[in-house]
Design an enzyme around this catalytic site. Structure first.
Site, PDB file in Angstrom:
ATOM      1  N   CYS A 285      -1.770  -8.309 -12.613  1.00  0.00           N
ATOM      2  CA  CYS A 285      -1.438  -8.739 -11.244  1.00  0.00           C
ATOM      3  C   CYS A 285      -2.295  -7.955 -10.242  1.00  0.00           C
ATOM      4  CB  CYS A 285       0.055  -8.544 -10.976  1.00  0.00           C
ATOM      5  SG  CYS A 285       0.547  -6.837 -10.715  1.00  0.00           S
TER       6      CYS A 285
ATOM      7  N   GLU B 116       0.923  -2.203 -17.173  1.00  0.00           N
ATOM      8  CA  GLU B 116      -0.278  -1.409 -16.869  1.00  0.00           C
ATOM      9  C   GLU B 116       0.060  -0.012 -16.338  1.00  0.00           C
ATOM     10  OE1 GLU B 116       0.285  -4.559 -16.183  1.00  0.00           O
ATOM     11  OE2 GLU B 116      -1.502  -5.787 -16.413  1.00  0.00           O
TER      12      GLU B 116
HETATM   13  N1  THU Z   1       3.808  -8.182 -15.782  1.00  0.00           N
HETATM   14  C1  THU Z   1       3.141  -7.125 -16.324  1.00  0.00           C
HETATM   15  O1  THU Z   1       3.741  -6.243 -16.936  1.00  0.00           O
HETATM   16  N2  THU Z   1       1.812  -7.067 -16.157  1.00  0.00           N
HETATM   17  C2  THU Z   1       1.060  -8.017 -15.547  1.00  0.00           C
HETATM   18  O2  THU Z   1      -0.118  -7.828 -15.371  1.00  0.00           O
HETATM   19  C3  THU Z   1       1.692  -9.288 -15.132  1.00  0.00           C
HETATM   20  C4  THU Z   1       3.181  -9.245 -15.035  1.00  0.00           C
HETATM   21  C5  THU Z   1       5.264  -8.222 -15.928  1.00  0.00           C
HETATM   22  C6  THU Z   1       6.049  -7.878 -14.690  1.00  0.00           C
HETATM   23  C7  THU Z   1       7.371  -8.532 -14.982  1.00  0.00           C
HETATM   24  O3  THU Z   1       8.178  -7.626 -15.728  1.00  0.00           O
HETATM   25  C8  THU Z   1       7.023  -9.709 -15.864  1.00  0.00           C
HETATM   26  O4  THU Z   1       5.686  -9.502 -16.308  1.00  0.00           O
HETATM   27  C9  THU Z   1       7.095 -11.052 -15.153  1.00  0.00           C
HETATM   28  O5  THU Z   1       6.366 -11.041 -13.981  1.00  0.00           O
END
Ligand code: THU
Length: 134
Positions: free
Chosen positions: A85, A54
């Site tokens: 998240c 994001e």
């Molecule tokens: N992750 C994202 O890129 N966006 C989200 O909304 C959830 C999690 C990524 C962060 C990390 O690189 C991987 O997913 C595992 O948590």
């Protein structure tokens, strides 16, 4: 029509740098002008130094001159929808004028869009610029 967002997020996801979690994520934002900005997660050997898909998409929107998020699509390979998240919900809020008017799609690369909700449903009871100034 979110197919363009889906394709942009899917292409970004394919370029994710996620060698530690092996969880590739793509995000695509449609801004207030209709332009699309995509990004992927970029992890780091020093784990907390990595970041989500994001903020990558937000960064591309800002550099391109976009001001506000109007529609968002996040794509991940999980069985359940890949939800933004908590930190990313707050990051996105900074660039949202009306949380009820922003649509969020959660997608899987093979299964397409699996859930759609408003940003207000995703992130209620916010603390943003409006609350800070009131
Ligand atoms: N992750 C994202 O890129 N966006 C989200 O909304 C959830 C999690 C990524 C962060 C990390 O690189 C991987 O997913 C595992 O948590």
């Amino acid at each position: 029509m979110a197919l363009d967002l889906f394709e942009a997020a899917k292409a970004a996801q394919a370029r994710a740098h996620a060698p530690y979690s092996n969880f590739q994520v793509g995000a695509a934002i449609r801004d207030d002008t209709g332009a699309i900005h995509a990004g992927c997660n970029i992890e780091n050997a020093a784990y907390p130094s990595g970041w989500c898909a994001e903020p990558s998409a937000i960064s591309h929107m800002i550099v391109a001159g976009g001001k506000h998020v109007r529609e968002l699509l996040v794509i991940g390979n999980s069985d359940v929808p890949c939800m933004p998240c908590g930190l990313c919900r707050q990051r996105l809020l900074e660039f949202i004028e009306d949380t009820q008017a922003v649509t969020v799609h959660l997608a899987h690369p093979e299964r397409g869009i699996i859930k759609t909700l408003t940003f207000a449903d995703l992130y209620p009871h916010v603390f943003g610029a409006k609350e800070l100034k009131s």
